[in-house]
Design a protein around this motif. Sequence first.
Motif, PDB file in Angstrom:
ATOM      1  N   LEU A   7      83.261  51.594  52.901  1.00 24.95           N
ATOM      2  CA  LEU A   7      82.850  52.774  53.651  1.00 24.95           C
ATOM      3  C   LEU A   7      83.259  54.019  52.864  1.00 24.95           C
ATOM      4  CD1 LEU A   7      81.896  54.173  56.357  1.00 24.95           C
ATOM      5  CD2 LEU A   7      84.307  54.049  57.069  1.00 24.95           C
ATOM      6  N   THR A  42      76.494  60.192  48.677  1.00 25.47           N
ATOM      7  CA  THR A  42      75.720  59.734  49.836  1.00 25.47           C
ATOM      8  C   THR A  42      74.868  58.508  49.530  1.00 25.47           C
ATOM      9  OG1 THR A  42      75.670  61.955  50.780  1.00 25.47           O
ATOM     10  CG2 THR A  42      74.006  60.421  51.562  1.00 25.47           C
ATOM     11  N   GLU A  46      76.486  52.572  52.051  1.00 26.04           N
ATOM     12  CA  GLU A  46      75.625  52.339  53.207  1.00 26.04           C
ATOM     13  C   GLU A  46      75.879  53.398  54.277  1.00 26.04           C
ATOM     14  OE1 GLU A  46      75.582  48.762  56.239  1.00 26.04           O
ATOM     15  OE2 GLU A  46      74.921  48.085  54.263  1.00 26.04           O
ATOM     16  N   GLU A  47      77.165  53.756  54.450  1.00 21.39           N
ATOM     17  CA  GLU A  47      77.534  54.784  55.419  1.00 21.39           C
ATOM     18  C   GLU A  47      78.611  55.692  54.841  1.00 21.39           C
ATOM     19  OE1 GLU A  47      77.665  53.805  59.901  1.00 21.39           O
ATOM     20  OE2 GLU A  47      78.241  51.923  58.946  1.00 21.39           O
ATOM     21  N   LYS A  62      70.945  60.590  57.249  1.00 19.41           N
ATOM     22  CA  LYS A  62      70.971  59.566  58.302  1.00 19.41           C
ATOM     23  C   LYS A  62      72.175  58.641  58.185  1.00 19.41           C
ATOM     24  CE  LYS A  62      67.883  56.222  55.985  1.00 19.41           C
ATOM     25  NZ  LYS A  62      67.964  56.857  54.659  1.00 19.41           N
ATOM     26  N   ASN A  63      72.815  58.584  57.013  1.00 13.59           N
ATOM     27  CA  ASN A  63      73.956  57.676  56.874  1.00 13.59           C
ATOM     28  C   ASN A  63      75.310  58.388  56.924  1.00 13.59           C
ATOM     29  OD1 ASN A  63      73.643  58.874  54.321  1.00 13.59           O
ATOM     30  ND2 ASN A  63      74.415  57.069  53.244  1.00 13.59           N
ATOM     31  N   THR A  65      78.161  60.205  59.266  1.00 16.11           N
ATOM     32  CA  THR A  65      78.662  60.380  60.629  1.00 16.11           C
ATOM     33  C   THR A  65      79.870  61.305  60.604  1.00 16.11           C
ATOM     34  OG1 THR A  65      77.958  58.139  61.247  1.00 16.11           O
ATOM     35  CG2 THR A  65      79.587  59.193  62.674  1.00 16.11           C
ATOM     36  N   LYS A  92      82.752  47.365  62.592  1.00 21.58           N
ATOM     37  CA  LYS A  92      82.102  47.400  61.286  1.00 21.58           C
ATOM     38  C   LYS A  92      82.701  46.317  60.386  1.00 21.58           C
ATOM     39  CE  LYS A  92      79.656  51.189  62.136  1.00 21.58           C
ATOM     40  NZ  LYS A  92      78.182  51.292  61.987  1.00 21.58           N
TER      41      LYS A  92
END
Length: 202
Positions: A7, A42, A46-47, A62-63, A65, A92
Amino acid sequence: MDHNNILGVVLAGGKSQRFGEDKCQVKLGDRLLIDYILSEITDEFEEILLVANNSINFKKSKNITLINDFKKNLGPLGGVLTAMKWVKENNKNYQWISTFPADTPFFKTHILKKFLQAINFDENKLFFIKSNNTRHNIFGLWSIDLLDKLEEDLDKGERKVEIWANSIGVKSIDMHFENKDPFFNINTKEELAKAEEILKND
């Protein structure tokens, strides 16, 4: 190594005391300071988790948060723990978090790739980048297995990344850069002005 196990985390919860305002929200050139690091990482994860203390502006993706520190005034270690807790609470599958500061506009994607490629993930639970004899304690890769120990030590009052990492046993990944320092970070208005000059001459 499957990088889907990692992450990406940008730590943007600092007080910016020396700067006088939230430095990640100031403009450098035509972009917000925080958008420089986001633009480089980015697409690599994945996130991305953006850990802050306030609602902040950034170039949306979009990825990405945005979440708040679970508890204020714990410093960068608190941001790391916040990210680890988010992984657990949201079920996760990430085994690692890769951390970045919000105030280093000259860091590039290829350095991240070189860092991750140099790591033997079975060798240790914590890795930092070291360049030109300086260890960069916020550019790190942290195993989620460290969560309980980190929370315990924060509860005991530990706040310094350097001290905690040394107590855990951190491994440094050495790199060398001849010219512009990709780890130049902005803590003051003077350093922002210097970054503007570097940007103009780039």
